[in-house]
Scaffold this motif. Structure first.
Motif, short mmCIF file in Angstrom:
data_model
loop_
_atom_site.label_atom_id
_atom_site.label_comp_id
_atom_site.label_asym_id
_atom_site.label_seq_id
_atom_site.Cartn_x
_atom_site.Cartn_y
_atom_site.Cartn_z
N LEU A 46 -3.42 2.26 -2.05
CA LEU A 46 -3.17 0.83 -2.26
C LEU A 46 -4.09 -0.05 -1.41
O LEU A 46 -4.21 -1.25 -1.67
N LEU A 47 -4.78 0.54 -0.45
CA LEU A 47 -5.82 -0.21 0.28
C LEU A 47 -6.91 -0.68 -0.69
O LEU A 47 -7.50 -1.73 -0.50
N ALA A 48 -7.16 0.10 -1.73
CA ALA A 48 -8.16 -0.28 -2.72
C ALA A 48 -7.74 -1.51 -3.51
O ALA A 48 -8.58 -2.19 -4.09
N PHE A 49 -6.45 -1.81 -3.55
CA PHE A 49 -5.97 -3.04 -4.17
C PHE A 49 -6.37 -4.24 -3.31
O PHE A 49 -6.66 -5.31 -3.82
N ILE A 90 -6.87 1.14 -10.30
CA ILE A 90 -6.45 0.13 -9.31
C ILE A 90 -7.50 -0.94 -9.14
O ILE A 90 -7.18 -2.14 -9.14
N THR A 91 -8.75 -0.54 -9.00
CA THR A 91 -9.82 -1.51 -8.68
C THR A 91 -10.33 -2.27 -9.90
O THR A 91 -10.89 -3.35 -9.73
N HIS A 92 -10.15 -1.74 -11.09
CA HIS A 92 -10.72 -2.40 -12.27
C HIS A 92 -9.69 -3.03 -13.22
O HIS A 92 -10.04 -3.90 -14.00
N PHE A 93 -8.45 -2.58 -13.16
CA PHE A 93 -7.49 -3.04 -14.16
C PHE A 93 -6.19 -3.58 -13.59
O PHE A 93 -5.28 -3.91 -14.36
N SER A 94 -6.07 -3.68 -12.28
CA SER A 94 -4.79 -4.08 -11.69
C SER A 94 -4.87 -5.44 -11.02
O SER A 94 -5.60 -5.62 -10.05
N LYS A 95 -4.09 -6.35 -11.53
CA LYS A 95 -3.95 -7.68 -10.92
C LYS A 95 -2.61 -7.79 -10.19
O LYS A 95 -2.34 -8.75 -9.51
N ASN A 96 -1.77 -6.78 -10.38
CA ASN A 96 -0.41 -6.77 -9.87
C ASN A 96 -0.22 -5.51 -9.02
O ASN A 96 -0.61 -4.42 -9.44
N LEU A 97 0.37 -5.66 -7.84
CA LEU A 97 0.53 -4.54 -6.92
C LEU A 97 1.36 -3.41 -7.52
O LEU A 97 1.02 -2.24 -7.37
N PHE A 98 2.45 -3.74 -8.20
CA PHE A 98 3.29 -2.68 -8.75
C PHE A 98 2.54 -1.89 -9.82
O PHE A 98 2.61 -0.67 -9.86
N ILE A 99 1.80 -2.60 -10.67
CA ILE A 99 0.99 -1.90 -11.68
C ILE A 99 -0.04 -1.02 -10.98
O ILE A 99 -0.27 0.13 -11.39
N ALA A 100 -0.65 -1.52 -9.92
CA ALA A 100 -1.61 -0.72 -9.15
C ALA A 100 -0.96 0.56 -8.63
O ALA A 100 -1.57 1.63 -8.64
N SER A 101 0.29 0.46 -8.22
CA SER A 101 1.00 1.63 -7.68
C SER A 101 1.30 2.68 -8.74
O SER A 101 1.57 3.84 -8.41
N LEU A 102 1.26 2.30 -10.00
CA LEU A 102 1.56 3.25 -11.07
C LEU A 102 0.36 4.09 -11.49
O LEU A 102 0.53 5.16 -12.09
N TRP A 103 -0.84 3.64 -11.19
CA TRP A 103 -2.04 4.42 -11.55
C TRP A 103 -2.02 5.82 -10.94
O TRP A 103 -2.29 6.80 -11.65
N PRO A 104 -1.70 5.99 -9.64
CA PRO A 104 -1.64 7.35 -9.10
C PRO A 104 -0.54 8.20 -9.74
O PRO A 104 -0.70 9.41 -9.90
N VAL A 105 0.55 7.57 -10.12
CA VAL A 105 1.65 8.29 -10.78
C VAL A 105 1.15 8.88 -12.09
O VAL A 105 1.31 10.07 -12.37
N PHE A 106 0.52 8.04 -12.90
CA PHE A 106 0.04 8.47 -14.20
C PHE A 106 -1.10 9.49 -14.07
O PHE A 106 -1.07 10.55 -14.69
N CYS A 107 -2.10 9.17 -13.27
CA CYS A 107 -3.29 10.02 -13.18
C CYS A 107 -3.00 11.38 -12.55
O CYS A 107 -3.50 12.41 -13.01
#
Length: 162
Positions: A46-49, A90-107
Motif C-alpha cells: 500500500l506504500l505504492a498507493f 495499485i499504481t495505475h488503476f486505483s484511486k481508492n485505498l480499499f480498491i488498491a488493497s484488493l489488487w493483492p488479494v486478486f493477483c
C-alpha cells in the motif's frame, strides 16, 4: 548534481523497502509460505498507493523473500510476478485505498495454480486460502493502517520519495 542525488535517494529507498519486505516475510516464515499463508509484509504494497516509486523495492523484496520459499525459484518468479501485477493495479488503476488493497488479494490468488501444479494442492481451495490471507493482511489490517496514514498530510509528504 541534483539528478545524481535523486538517483541515489531512489536507490536507497528501493534497497530499504526490499530489505524490510524480505525480513518481515522470512522472519515469520511459517506464516509467509504455503497453501495457507498470511503475509503481513504485503501490507507494505500500500506504500505504492502513496508513491508509485515504492514498487521496485517491493518487487525486489518479494523476489528475495520468495527465494526462501519451500517452492524455490518457481515461487521466486511466479510469486513475484503476482505481486508485480498487484502493484501495477495499485499504481495505475486505483484511486481508492480499499480498491488498491484488493489488487493483492486478486493477483495472489493465482498462486493457487502454482501449488496445484507443483504440489497437487486443490486449486480453488488453495487460491481461496491465499486470497483470504491477503485480504486479512492487506484489506483488513493494511487498509486500517493506511487510512490513518492518509489522514496525516505531514506523514504522507514524508513518505513521498521525491
Amino acid at each position: 548534481m541534483q539528478k545524481n542525488g535523486s538517483k541515489t535517494r531512489m536507490l536507497a529507498y528501493t534497497a530499504l523497502i526490499a530489505a524490510v519486505y524480505a525480513v518481515l516475510t522470512v522472519g515469520v516464515a511459517p506464516l509467509s509460505y504455503g497453501m495457507i499463508q498470511i503475509r503481513f509484509s504485503e501490507i507494505l504494497v500500500l506504500l505504492a498507493f502513496v508513491d508509485k516509486r515504492y514498487a521496485p523495492g517491493l518487487i525486489l523484496g518479494c523476489f528475495i523473500a520468495n527465494c526462501f520459499s519451500p517452492l524455490g525459484m518457481v515461487d521466486a518468479i511466479f510469486g513475484t510476478c503476482c505481486t508485480a501485477a498487484a502493484l501495477y493495479g495499485i499504481t495505475h488503476f486505483s484511486k481508492n485505498l480499499f480498491i488498491a488493497s484488493l489488487w493483492p488479494v486478486f493477483c495472489n490468488a493465482f498462486l493457487g495454480v502454482e501449488y496445484y501444479l507443483l504440489q497437487n494442492a486443490p486449486l480453488f481451495l488453495t487460491a481461496g486460502t491465499i486470497a483470504l490471507g491477503e485480504f486479512l493482511a492487506v484489506s483488513c489490517v493494511g487498509y486500517v493502517i493506511f487510512r490513518q496514514v492518509l489522514k496525516n498530510g505531514r506523514l504522507v509528504s514524508q513518505l513521498k520519495i521525491g
